[in-house]
Motif scaffolding. Structure first.
Motif, PDB file in Angstrom:
ATOM      1  N   VAL A 113       9.186   1.291   1.671  1.00  0.00           N
ATOM      2  CA  VAL A 113       9.781   1.381   0.344  1.00  0.00           C
ATOM      3  C   VAL A 113       9.889   2.863  -0.012  1.00  0.00           C
ATOM      4  N   ASP A 114      11.109   3.298  -0.288  1.00  0.00           N
ATOM      5  CA  ASP A 114      11.292   4.715  -0.615  1.00  0.00           C
ATOM      6  C   ASP A 114      12.128   4.958  -1.869  1.00  0.00           C
ATOM      7  N   ASP A 115      12.585   3.880  -2.508  1.00  0.00           N
ATOM      8  CA  ASP A 115      13.346   4.055  -3.750  1.00  0.00           C
ATOM      9  C   ASP A 115      12.370   4.226  -4.915  1.00  0.00           C
ATOM     10  N   GLU A 116      12.779   4.972  -5.920  1.00  0.00           N
ATOM     11  CA  GLU A 116      11.875   5.319  -7.009  1.00  0.00           C
ATOM     12  C   GLU A 116      11.321   4.089  -7.734  1.00  0.00           C
ATOM     13  N   ALA A 117      12.157   3.110  -8.008  1.00  0.00           N
ATOM     14  CA  ALA A 117      11.688   1.913  -8.719  1.00  0.00           C
ATOM     15  C   ALA A 117      10.620   1.182  -7.895  1.00  0.00           C
ATOM     16  N   GLY A 118      10.860   1.043  -6.602  1.00  0.00           N
ATOM     17  CA  GLY A 118       9.891   0.379  -5.733  1.00  0.00           C
ATOM     18  C   GLY A 118       8.594   1.154  -5.625  1.00  0.00           C
ATOM     19  N   LEU A 119       8.708   2.477  -5.484  1.00  0.00           N
ATOM     20  CA  LEU A 119       7.512   3.319  -5.408  1.00  0.00           C
ATOM     21  C   LEU A 119       6.689   3.192  -6.691  1.00  0.00           C
ATOM     22  N   ARG A 120       7.357   3.239  -7.827  1.00  0.00           N
ATOM     23  CA  ARG A 120       6.649   3.134  -9.114  1.00  0.00           C
ATOM     24  C   ARG A 120       5.984   1.772  -9.273  1.00  0.00           C
ATOM     25  N   HIS A 121       6.673   0.729  -8.856  1.00  0.00           N
ATOM     26  CA  HIS A 121       6.106  -0.620  -8.972  1.00  0.00           C
ATOM     27  C   HIS A 121       4.839  -0.753  -8.122  1.00  0.00           C
ATOM     28  N   PHE A 162       0.856  -1.183   0.000  1.00  0.00           N
ATOM     29  CA  PHE A 162       0.000   0.000   0.000  1.00  0.00           C
ATOM     30  C   PHE A 162       0.891   1.232   0.000  1.00  0.00           C
ATOM     31  N   HIS A 163       0.297   2.375  -0.296  1.00  0.00           N
ATOM     32  CA  HIS A 163       1.047   3.624  -0.239  1.00  0.00           C
ATOM     33  C   HIS A 163       0.510   4.472   0.909  1.00  0.00           C
ATOM     34  N   CYS A 164       1.324   5.407   1.353  1.00  0.00           N
ATOM     35  CA  CYS A 164       0.920   6.239   2.484  1.00  0.00           C
ATOM     36  C   CYS A 164       1.776   7.502   2.531  1.00  0.00           C
ATOM     37  N   ALA A 165       1.430   8.386   3.450  1.00  0.00           N
ATOM     38  CA  ALA A 165       2.195   9.607   3.672  1.00  0.00           C
ATOM     39  C   ALA A 165       3.558   9.260   4.279  1.00  0.00           C
ATOM     40  N   LYS A 166       4.458  10.196   4.185  1.00  0.00           N
ATOM     41  CA  LYS A 166       5.814   9.958   4.675  1.00  0.00           C
ATOM     42  C   LYS A 166       5.956  10.152   6.181  1.00  0.00           C
ATOM     43  N   GLU A 167       4.910  10.632   6.821  1.00  0.00           N
ATOM     44  CA  GLU A 167       4.966  10.791   8.275  1.00  0.00           C
ATOM     45  C   GLU A 167       3.609  10.476   8.873  1.00  0.00           C
ATOM     46  N   GLY A 168       3.627  10.106  10.136  1.00  0.00           N
ATOM     47  CA  GLY A 168       2.384   9.796  10.828  1.00  0.00           C
ATOM     48  C   GLY A 168       2.530   8.570  11.711  1.00  0.00           C
ATOM     49  N   HIS A 169       1.443   8.251  12.392  1.00  0.00           N
ATOM     50  CA  HIS A 169       1.418   7.175  13.376  1.00  0.00           C
ATOM     51  C   HIS A 169       1.823   5.837  12.753  1.00  0.00           C
ATOM     52  N   LYS A 170       1.258   5.541  11.585  1.00  0.00           N
ATOM     53  CA  LYS A 170       1.507   4.253  10.930  1.00  0.00           C
ATOM     54  C   LYS A 170       2.987   4.072  10.593  1.00  0.00           C
ATOM     55  N   ILE A 171       3.590   5.055   9.963  1.00  0.00           N
ATOM     56  CA  ILE A 171       5.001   4.969   9.565  1.00  0.00           C
ATOM     57  C   ILE A 171       5.903   4.931  10.795  1.00  0.00           C
ATOM     58  N   ASP A 172       5.591   5.747  11.786  1.00  0.00           N
ATOM     59  CA  ASP A 172       6.390   5.729  13.024  1.00  0.00           C
ATOM     60  C   ASP A 172       6.359   4.346  13.668  1.00  0.00           C
ATOM     61  N   SER A 211       3.948  12.903 -10.293  1.00  0.00           N
ATOM     62  CA  SER A 211       3.835  14.117  -9.476  1.00  0.00           C
ATOM     63  C   SER A 211       4.205  13.860  -8.012  1.00  0.00           C
ATOM     64  N   VAL A 212       3.687  12.796  -7.460  1.00  0.00           N
ATOM     65  CA  VAL A 212       3.935  12.483  -6.051  1.00  0.00           C
ATOM     66  C   VAL A 212       5.406  12.122  -5.822  1.00  0.00           C
ATOM     67  N   ILE A 213       5.980  11.388  -6.749  1.00  0.00           N
ATOM     68  CA  ILE A 213       7.391  11.032  -6.623  1.00  0.00           C
ATOM     69  C   ILE A 213       8.269  12.271  -6.776  1.00  0.00           C
ATOM     70  N   ALA A 214       7.946  13.120  -7.739  1.00  0.00           N
ATOM     71  CA  ALA A 214       8.722  14.352  -7.942  1.00  0.00           C
ATOM     72  C   ALA A 214       8.664  15.251  -6.710  1.00  0.00           C
ATOM     73  N   ALA A 215       7.517  15.286  -6.061  1.00  0.00           N
ATOM     74  CA  ALA A 215       7.352  16.117  -4.863  1.00  0.00           C
ATOM     75  C   ALA A 215       7.864  15.413  -3.603  1.00  0.00           C
ATOM     76  N   CYS A 244      -3.172   7.752 -13.616  1.00  0.00           N
ATOM     77  CA  CYS A 244      -2.386   7.113 -12.546  1.00  0.00           C
ATOM     78  C   CYS A 244      -0.907   7.428 -12.724  1.00  0.00           C
ATOM     79  N   GLN A 245      -0.420   7.327 -13.946  1.00  0.00           N
ATOM     80  CA  GLN A 245       0.992   7.610 -14.210  1.00  0.00           C
ATOM     81  C   GLN A 245       1.336   9.053 -13.892  1.00  0.00           C
TER      82      GLN A 245
END
Length: 169
Positions: free
Chosen positions: A103-111, A54-64, A134-138, A128-129
């Motif tokens: 997962v934070d590498d671009e290839a993994g994120l894209r996959h 799944f994908h999620c924000a870079k900060e928050g309760h879940k990631i911590d 956009s999300v990866i660039a930001a 979707c692409q």
């Protein structure tokens, strides 16, 4: 290491469990939360080759929580029919136990973004692409990959009875 199911007659096959993970649109992730409290959160997911993603924000309760302890569980309820007269439910559920990896590498994120896009927005691949780009660039997204260590599923006795008698679920 993992407990055996007590009511083995109600246990689903591994194939049924995988089918449920593939077809479900969401599940509940359980992590070791703040101050030792369990923390559960619904997430939309995809499944591929023994992994829930799944994908999620870079900060928050879940990631911590995942950073603190990689061990998680993930539950999907595929059916939950209340049967008031019988004072029970006709349920089908799956629980996965595993280890989560950010997962934070671009290839993994894209996959992973591609898997999720294919599952939830298959008719909109260009959109979707664009969003993924956009999300990866930001630099606004992480993905999480749960490697399943133990997968089990169970159906209620009413579902089992219906299956044995070939009546509709």
């Amino acid at each position: 290491m993992f407990r055996e199911m007590r009511r083995k007659a109600q246990q689903l096959s591994q194939e049924e469990c995988v089918e449920i993970l593939n077809n479900a649109t969401s599940g509940v992730l359980a992590v070791y939360g703040d101050d030792g409290y369990p923390y559960t959160v619904p997430v939309s997911h995809a499944y591929e080759d023994g992994k829930i993603v799944f994908h999620c924000a870079k900060e928050g309760h879940k990631i911590d929580a995942i950073r603190r302890n990689e061990k998680v569980s993930f539950c999907v309820v595929a059916q939950d029919e209340v049967m008031p007269k019988e004072r029970t439910t006709a349920f089908i559920s799956v629980i996965a136990f595993g280890r989560a990896r950010i997962v934070d590498d671009e290839a993994g994120l894209r996959h992973i973004a591609g898997l999720i896009g294919e599952k939830f927005s298959a008719d909109y691949p260009e959109e979707c692409q664009k969003e993924t780009d956009s999300v990866i660039a930001a630099n606004r997204m992480y993905c999480v990959e749960i490697t399943i260590d133990h997968l089990t599923g169970k159906c209620g006795r009413q579902v089992l009875f219906r299956r044995k008698n070939n009546t509709s679920e």
